[in-house]
Design a protein around this motif. Structure first.
Motif, short mmCIF file in Angstrom:
data_model
loop_
_atom_site.label_atom_id
_atom_site.label_comp_id
_atom_site.label_asym_id
_atom_site.label_seq_id
_atom_site.Cartn_x
_atom_site.Cartn_y
_atom_site.Cartn_z
N ASN A 1 0.86 -1.18 0.00
CA ASN A 1 0.00 0.00 0.00
C ASN A 1 0.89 1.22 0.00
O ASN A 1 1.68 1.42 0.93
CB ASN A 1 -0.92 0.03 1.22
N HIS A 2 0.80 2.00 -1.05
CA HIS A 2 1.54 3.25 -1.13
C HIS A 2 0.49 4.34 -1.26
O HIS A 2 -0.02 4.63 -2.34
CB HIS A 2 2.49 3.23 -2.34
N GLY A 3 0.16 4.90 -0.11
CA GLY A 3 -0.91 5.88 0.01
C GLY A 3 -1.03 6.16 1.49
O GLY A 3 -0.09 5.93 2.25
N GLY A 4 -2.16 6.64 1.92
CA GLY A 4 -2.34 6.88 3.35
C GLY A 4 -3.16 8.13 3.60
O GLY A 4 -3.53 8.84 2.66
N PRO A 5 -3.45 8.39 4.88
CA PRO A 5 -4.26 9.57 5.22
C PRO A 5 -3.63 10.85 4.68
O PRO A 5 -2.41 10.95 4.57
CB PRO A 5 -4.28 9.55 6.75
N PHE A 6 -4.45 11.82 4.37
CA PHE A 6 -4.02 13.11 3.85
C PHE A 6 -2.99 13.76 4.77
O PHE A 6 -3.17 13.71 5.97
CB PHE A 6 -5.25 14.02 3.71
N SER B 1 -0.24 -4.16 -7.34
CA SER B 1 -1.28 -4.54 -8.29
C SER B 1 -2.65 -3.99 -7.92
O SER B 1 -3.51 -3.81 -8.79
CB SER B 1 -1.33 -6.06 -8.46
N GLU B 2 -2.88 -3.66 -6.64
CA GLU B 2 -4.16 -3.07 -6.25
C GLU B 2 -4.38 -1.70 -6.90
O GLU B 2 -5.50 -1.18 -6.90
CB GLU B 2 -4.24 -2.92 -4.72
N ALA B 3 -3.29 -1.10 -7.41
CA ALA B 3 -3.39 0.24 -8.01
C ALA B 3 -4.35 0.27 -9.20
O ALA B 3 -4.91 1.32 -9.53
CB ALA B 3 -2.01 0.74 -8.42
N ILE B 4 -4.56 -0.87 -9.83
CA ILE B 4 -5.48 -0.93 -10.97
C ILE B 4 -6.90 -0.54 -10.56
O ILE B 4 -7.65 0.03 -11.35
CB ILE B 4 -5.46 -2.34 -11.62
#
Lengths: 508, 508
Positions: free
Chosen positions: A464-469, A482-485
């Motif tokens: 997971n490359h993301g997260g809360p603002f 692969s979840e980025a799709i």
């Protein structure tokens, strides 16, 4: 091959370069020779219209054919050979080994999505009909996914390949079945042109419509606005600063139709060092964190920007080791003159804050565009009182927040904004406290790490490359793995459909 | 039990009802007696703060305990007995059988999420470490999900139970581990109070923090604004009109931190009738579509608002059957006087549009608040030229768009905005044309239906209740079915974590 400096508009290289902009040779801090054409409003319009026209056909291409297209892009990127490496190194100042590695990762990402498509692009859900159900029969319902439509992607300054022209956003959007309008980063337009050439060749080889991909060059902000507010653009991916990201977000907010905006903006990636770890491995951890901080001259979104621990005798050993490593570091080339200037001014500003101590700086250089690493320290009260200390400084600058006790460390967690990552460094003897930190900090991060550095992002299904603002403008998604799709797909339920009208994956 | 008219603020019934608002007895069109207190700014603040404080504890409650909580809410709703049915019928004008059915559905939804939690609340992804990988070892990475935080939910006018206090949004948010701030609909505050009482009792039985759920009453728009712009509110669910939904969206756009907004707004649910179907079943289809249109007096989000076919001799038979059914229909009670007035004015406006023919209306009534069904017809050019014909009319009003040929029918698809559903009515002999319509219309809808009516939404894993704007402000999600829980969760990657720091589901 000579660079044209033009825009790739649905297969045609268009644009007037005479009054165009140039890239900067980052190491020499000098303008390069090729002039690049700011795309005109008409060219952008043409690209988006062509992408929209290509959408339904491209979206109906079988998953296996989309996979072949992604792999062909990868092959064509390799076929660009050394020119791509040389150009990217010159435009970004990043070393050759790094760019070669990034090329490998870029091709690997394309391959990851190709694998996914070949295995089955999504997991459908099928609930069969039940004519005997009371009080009403149950219809046959099947859940599948459709691509969103034309996707606008903005290239990142710090990954000229892996987060740019054929990078993760492009790869995942194309994998999902979405045509891409790519806005190149003005710092590496030559790299962008070369990669766009590879994509265009792949489109020809795979006999797709050229509208599936366009490359937009430009330094003119109106181009970005035109892309994100265009009614035919149905999602936007962006990696960059919080300032620019929020300008795009505000423009997107003005649209009549809301669309997903995937902005990966800023992260300080806090490092929590627990007492027993500090005691047992203080020296090597100090060195290790500095090594992580220095990677890519600190120009990684996962660079460890804030470190915290409870002060004790062992923290001296840790700090001495970190200070020595910082002092030994050479001044380095930054991606762009603007990034170097912003970094230098942030370091200067921190030096002026009361109760913030500059512990060490890296070696100086006669070249004023090279930047020195910097390590600061402060206490929790000062951190709390100075919101500028909470912001990411893009570059090799870290701040130690020395806590008086464990409660202060827990309070520190509460002060954090959202982050891509956090690391907890502990031993088994620290497990209880590590658990308390993990519980609290989990709600502030997209990835929680134990005894490893935040730099280095695995490209795999569980990433997971993301997260809360401000780590991300949409914390429900990842831009790596692969979840980025899924960012570019949306569900559709087919009810009582004859098999001929069902997508392949839902026919069984 | 007497209604208090107060707000449920984290377990306490608070508010000053003396100057409060009243609900309208829909059938009688007369004010009811109980006065309800507009929540004050302080009460809303207190509710949100309590929800935030309850968040981490509630989010860490095991999935099995959350499931038990949802089932207990269902039991407590049943325990409210006939008072709930009577109150809801009186406040909404919906018939008893419908409200009883809706209660069953509401409890069924709670059970669906409980089942999901018991089976495993999400599917984790585990990629084990590989110390031998070159050039760098692969760390252990595991993808799990966390709840977003406090969720604000707005009750719908047309489903006083299934899309209101303990409805789908509340059930999915609570299932995900998010505390809920519920803004009751001012048209059915008594129903809301009763259901909130059931939830509060369930909280006590399950020994949870009362902050997990609060009910906010009010007619004051500032309350909605306070909820959606509050920094501690991390997602918002709304079902209602496009006008009100877009006001909330605009307020959410002003936030410093972007948050997901799940607004289910409007849908005309186009019906495509293919030539052979028209020939073989024109009469029964005309009657069937009217029956679907009349359900709940047309106050369903999936009500079939626009029908289209290629004109031929058989369309006369279809239209005659539909006209007869419309003419035979009684005038009906609408949910609120405002909805009745809006419906009547839309029907009047359509009558004034050139080339739009009023084919039939339902029976008149002496009571001016009762509404007659209406069936209009027009041609494609008129439809194209009049954007007001593209908007949902909430109530039993449908428009036939008569196409001259199949190409016109395909052009009609292009003119459509986003929709929750579309139905294709065809025979095997129509399959080729049905396929072309399906390909095009799939990108305009959340659910594509074959030979069935759009009204009636299955609550199951393969359902999608959402779709391109304005059907939904976030087309990547569904508000019905078990996938709805994903609206309130977000991914987190755990890297190299000791087992003690991993969530249960990721330990294996």
């Amino acid at each position: 091959m000579t660079l044209t400096g033009k825009n790739l508009i649905a297969g045609e290289w268009l644009g007037e370069t005479a009054n165009g902009f140039v890239a900067i040779d980052a190491a020499l801090n000098e303008p390069m020779t090729t002039k690049f054409a700011d795309a005109t409003e008409q060219e952008v319009e043409k690209a988006i219209a062509a992408a929209h026209n290509a959408f339904v056909g491209y979206s109906e291409l079988s998953a296996v054919k989309r996979a072949a297209f992604l792999r062909t892009i990868g092959e064509q990127i390799m076929a660009l050979g050394d020119e791509l490496i040389t150009t990217a190194c010159q435009e970004t100042g990043l070393p050759q080994a790094r760019i070669q590695g990034e090329r490998g990762r870029t091709i690997g990402q394309l391959g990851l999505f190709a694998d996914l498509l070949e295995k089955g692009e999504y997991q459908g859900v099928i609930d069969l009909a039940d004519a005997t159900r009371e009080p009403l029969p149950k219809p046959d319902t099947r859940l599948g996914y459709l691509p969103l439509g034309v996707v606008g992607v903005f290239a990142a300054s710090n990954f000229p390949l892996a987060f740019s022209t054929a990078g993760g956003d492009t790869a995942s959007a194309l994998a999902a079945g979405c045509p891409v309008i790519m806005k190149a980063h003005a710092a590496h337009p030559g790299t962008a042109e070369l990669v766009a050439r590879a994509i265009s060749t792949a489109i020809s080889i795979c006999e797709l419509e050229q509208g599936v991909f366009s490359l937009i060059q430009g330094k003119n902000y109106a181009i970005a606005s035109q892309i994100v507010t265009h009614p035919l653009v149905k999602a936007v991916g962006f990696t960059g600063s919080e300032r620019v990201g929020m300008i795009l977000q505000a423009q997107i907010n003005e649209r009549a139709e809301p669309i997903p905006f995937y902005g990966e903006l800023g992260s300080v990636n806090p490092q929590f060092i627990m007492p027993n770890k500090l005691q047992q491995e203080g020296e090597s951890l100090g060195q290790g964190l500095v090594a992580s901080l220095l990677m890519g001259q600190g120009q990684f979104c996962t660079s460890p920007g804030i470190w915290t621990y409870v002060e004790d005798n062992n923290s001296d050993i840790f700090e001495r080791a970190a200070i020595a490593s910082i002092k030994a570091s050479s001044a380095g080339v930054m991606l762009t003159p603007a990034i170097a200037a912003t970094y230098q001014s942030a370091v200067k500003e921190w030096q002026s804050i009361e109760n913030v101590t500059l512990l060490a700086q890296g070696q100086t250089s006669e070249a004023s565009h090279l930047c020195q690493a910097a390590l600061f320290a402060t206490d929790l009260a000062t951190f709390k009182a100075n919101s500028q200390l909470h912001e990411e400084v893009f570059g090799s600058c870290a701040l130690i927040v020395r806590c008086k006790n464990f409660d202060e460390m827990l309070s520190f967690v509460e002060l954090l904004k959202g982050n891509l990552t956090a690391s907890i460094h502990g031993t088994d003897a620290d497990l209880n406290e590590s658990c308390l930190i993990a519980r609290a900090v989990a709600h502030k991060v997209g990835r929680l790490i134990y005894n490893q550095m935040p730099t280095g992002v695995e490209v795999c299904a569980s990433m997971n490359h993301g997260g809360p603002f401000p780590a991300s403008t949409d914390l429900r998604t990842t831009s790596v793995g692969s979840e980025a799709i899924k960012r570019f797909q949306r569900p559709i339920c087919y009810q009582n459909m004859p098999v001929q009208l069902l997508p392949e994956l839902l026919r069984n």
